[in-house]
Design a protein around this motif. Structure first.
Motif, PDB file in Angstrom:
ATOM      1  N   LEU A   1       4.023   5.976  -5.503  1.00  0.00           N
ATOM      2  CA  LEU A   1       3.822   6.153  -6.897  1.00  0.00           C
ATOM      3  C   LEU A   1       2.789   7.101  -7.293  1.00  0.00           C
ATOM      4  N   THR A   2       1.808   7.054  -6.648  1.00  0.00           N
ATOM      5  CA  THR A   2       0.518   8.036  -6.988  1.00  0.00           C
ATOM      6  C   THR A   2       0.975   9.457  -6.534  1.00  0.00           C
ATOM      7  N   LYS A   3       1.699   9.689  -5.443  1.00  0.00           N
ATOM      8  CA  LYS A   3       2.349  10.983  -5.215  1.00  0.00           C
ATOM      9  C   LYS A   3       3.260  11.482  -6.357  1.00  0.00           C
ATOM     10  N   LEU A   4       4.257  10.420  -6.764  1.00  0.00           N
ATOM     11  CA  LEU A   4       5.167  10.815  -7.965  1.00  0.00           C
ATOM     12  C   LEU A   4       4.463  11.361  -9.240  1.00  0.00           C
TER      13      LEU A   4
ATOM     14  N   ARG B   1       0.878  -1.226   0.078  1.00  0.00           N
ATOM     15  CA  ARG B   1      -0.049  -0.131   0.276  1.00  0.00           C
ATOM     16  C   ARG B   1       0.857   1.213   0.056  1.00  0.00           C
ATOM     17  N   GLU B   2       1.869   1.165   0.852  1.00  0.00           N
ATOM     18  CA  GLU B   2       2.757   2.410   0.829  1.00  0.00           C
ATOM     19  C   GLU B   2       3.505   2.685  -0.360  1.00  0.00           C
ATOM     20  N   GLN B   3       3.746   1.642  -1.274  1.00  0.00           N
ATOM     21  CA  GLN B   3       4.552   1.787  -2.486  1.00  0.00           C
ATOM     22  C   GLN B   3       3.556   2.321  -3.363  1.00  0.00           C
TER      23      GLN B   3
ATOM     24  N   ASN C   1       1.166  12.640  -9.477  1.00  0.00           N
ATOM     25  CA  ASN C   1       0.767  13.743  -9.138  1.00  0.00           C
ATOM     26  C   ASN C   1       1.902  14.897  -9.285  1.00  0.00           C
ATOM     27  N   GLY C   2       2.858  14.577  -8.815  1.00  0.00           N
ATOM     28  CA  GLY C   2       3.958  15.508  -8.738  1.00  0.00           C
ATOM     29  C   GLY C   2       4.302  15.927 -10.270  1.00  0.00           C
ATOM     30  N   LEU C   3       4.440  14.943 -10.991  1.00  0.00           N
ATOM     31  CA  LEU C   3       4.906  15.212 -12.280  1.00  0.00           C
ATOM     32  C   LEU C   3       3.641  16.113 -13.155  1.00  0.00           C
ATOM     33  N   ASP C   4       2.712  15.853 -12.737  1.00  0.00           N
ATOM     34  CA  ASP C   4       1.470  16.268 -13.524  1.00  0.00           C
ATOM     35  C   ASP C   4       1.599  18.104 -13.081  1.00  0.00           C
ATOM     36  N   ASN C   5       1.771  18.101 -11.907  1.00  0.00           N
ATOM     37  CA  ASN C   5       1.864  19.429 -11.264  1.00  0.00           C
ATOM     38  C   ASN C   5       2.974  20.284 -11.906  1.00  0.00           C
ATOM     39  N   ILE C   6       4.174  19.709 -11.967  1.00  0.00           N
ATOM     40  CA  ILE C   6       5.495  20.286 -12.875  1.00  0.00           C
ATOM     41  C   ILE C   6       5.131  20.579 -13.947  1.00  0.00           C
ATOM     42  N   ARG C   7       4.302  19.865 -14.864  1.00  0.00           N
ATOM     43  CA  ARG C   7       4.008  20.017 -16.321  1.00  0.00           C
ATOM     44  C   ARG C   7       3.051  21.237 -16.455  1.00  0.00           C
ATOM     45  N   SER C   8       2.088  21.077 -15.543  1.00  0.00           N
ATOM     46  CA  SER C   8       1.147  22.468 -15.462  1.00  0.00           C
ATOM     47  C   SER C   8       1.971  23.891 -15.185  1.00  0.00           C
ATOM     48  N   ALA C   9       2.864  23.659 -14.035  1.00  0.00           N
ATOM     49  CA  ALA C   9       3.622  24.853 -13.702  1.00  0.00           C
ATOM     50  C   ALA C   9       4.503  25.552 -14.534  1.00  0.00           C
ATOM     51  N   VAL C  10       4.818  24.795 -15.789  1.00  0.00           N
ATOM     52  CA  VAL C  10       5.870  25.425 -16.693  1.00  0.00           C
ATOM     53  C   VAL C  10       5.235  26.482 -17.391  1.00  0.00           C
TER      54      VAL C  10
END
Length: 413
Positions: free
Chosen positions: A303-306, A297-299, A308-317
């Motif tokens: 993975l879900t957090k990673l 479950r922790e893994q 989401n983080g990539l999506d946030n980085i893409r939207s913030a560019v």
């Protein structure tokens, strides 16, 4: 597949253990352990140990347990620490907490007995083939036997490893039973399928029981004097009318003086201990399953957090910033092209200079060769000149000498 407890996976530098929650309080016993050790590698380490000690759950360097203990340790050593090439090795060590055991010598200085046995499997799934170890302590004589027919594919057969006296002290508090395992620079799977214990206390002999029963029969009994039956019946009826009869009583346990009841009670106690140990193993197995599920479950959460983080980085560019970066890259490329052109010009100049140098070198070499020819020709004319002069002088001297000889001969005539 049957359930089992994995003390260590096939990973380096790990330790694992299971211990009873209550001590064994019987002096004479027999213990059977079903275990599996191995991996796909040709070499593995370090091994497993079965403990019968006053202390429990003490982590240390001896197969995952402490190097000081009070009691017995039966060690299944799969790595050759001392270089004697006698491992895998089964040996027993008794320690009264008065020395620190040195695993680097494979117990050579402190063993009660030992025997080399190929208990390790070269198998990626050793849990499919469980070997057996039997430990028997009776009248302070320890006997160790093994059965590796599951590995060899032969018929089941107990083979005695060694039989030695065990100087263990009788303790009122009893001893704990535990199994530990450890891996080092090399590793193996260490699995335990089952642990069974029996008490070896002998029951009283039948003759003694018969004599005791005879004594009880011969003892006089103080019986009340009998009364007439009619009076007894009338009194019983009156008592029943006054006090209704009580429900039938539950049979009580026999007194502790009865040897049969004592044996039954001890067997029940041993069964409870076996059930307790089995339940402990099952609890450990359930705990390990729960830990694995928690890790999965922790893994998944990580993975879900990673993602989401990539999506946030893409939207913030910023798109404008991207265009500026493109222009900077183009300018840098044009500058690189100019530098490259300048480098090409310098290389062309170097090539022209090299060609001129080669021409000068060729002219120089031609002059040198011409001078060499002149010297060689001059040297050859001088040689012939000297040779002709020498010949002329030689023949002149010869003719002069010959003429002198002829004149001398004429004088004698």
């Amino acid at each position: 597949m049957d359930s089992y407890v994995r003390l260590t996976p096939n990973q380096q530098s790990l330790k694992g253990a299971v211990w009873t929650t209550r001590p064994l309080r019987t002096k004479d016993w027999e213990i059977h352990v079903q275990f599996a050790i191995g991996s796909e590698g040709r070499l593995g380490a370090d091994g497993m140990a079965i403990w019968y000690t006053k202390q429990k759950a003490q982590i240390g360097p001896v197969m995952g347990s402490s190097d000081r203990w009070q009691g017995l340790g039966v060690i299944l050593d799969t790595f050759d620490n001392d270089g004697q090439r006698d491992n895998p090795l089964i040996y027993a060590v008794y320690n009264d907490n008065n020395f620190a055991f040195d695993p680097s010598t494979d117990g050579k200085e402190n063993t009660l007995g030992s025997c080399p046995v190929n208990i390790r499997q070269v198998n990626s799934h050793p849990e499919n083939k469980f070997s057996k170890l039997k430990m028997r302590l009776q009248d302070k004589i320890l006997t160790i036997s093994y059965d590796i027919s599951a590995i060899t594919g032969s018929e089941p057969n107990w083979v005695e490893c060694f039989r030695v006296p065990l100087p263990i002290e009788d303790e009122a508090g009893g001893y704990y039973l535990g199994i530990t395992a450890e891996t080092g620079g090399l590793s193996d799977y260490h699995d335990v399928k089952s642990v069974s214990t029996w008490s070896l206390r002998t029951p009283p002999k039948p003759k003694a029981v018969e004599e005791k029963q005879k004594v009880e029969k011969n003892e006089p009994k103080n019986e009340p004097r009998s009364e007439p039956r009619s009076e007894q019946r009338s009194e019983k009826k009156e008592e029943q009318r006054r006090d209704p009869p009580a429900p039938p009583s539950i049979p009580q346990k026999r007194s502790s003086d009865d040897p049969v009841s004592e044996i039954v009670n001890r067997l029940i106690d041993l069964e409870k201990r076996d059930d307790s140990f089995s339940s402990t193993l099952e609890e450990k197995f359930r705990e390990m399953q729960a830990k694995l599920e928690t890790m999965e479950r922790e893994q998944a959460q990580v993975l879900t957090k990673l993602m989401n983080g990539l999506d946030n980085i893409r939207s913030a560019v910023d798109v404008t910033r991207v265009e500026e970066l493109k222009k900077d890259v183009k300018n840098a490329l044009s500058s690189l092209n100019a530098v490259q052109q300048r480098i090409n010009q310098i290389e062309a100049q170097i090539d022209g200079t090299t060609r001129k140098t080669d021409d000068l070198k060729g002219a120089h070499d031609a002059k040198v060769n011409e001078l060499k020819d002149i010297v060689e020709r001059s040297s050859s004319w001088g040689f012939w000149t000297y040779f002709m002069i020498f010949q002329i002088l030689f023949f002149g001297a010869f003719f002069w000498w010959r003429k002198g000889q002829e004149e001398k001969s004429k004088k004698f005539l």
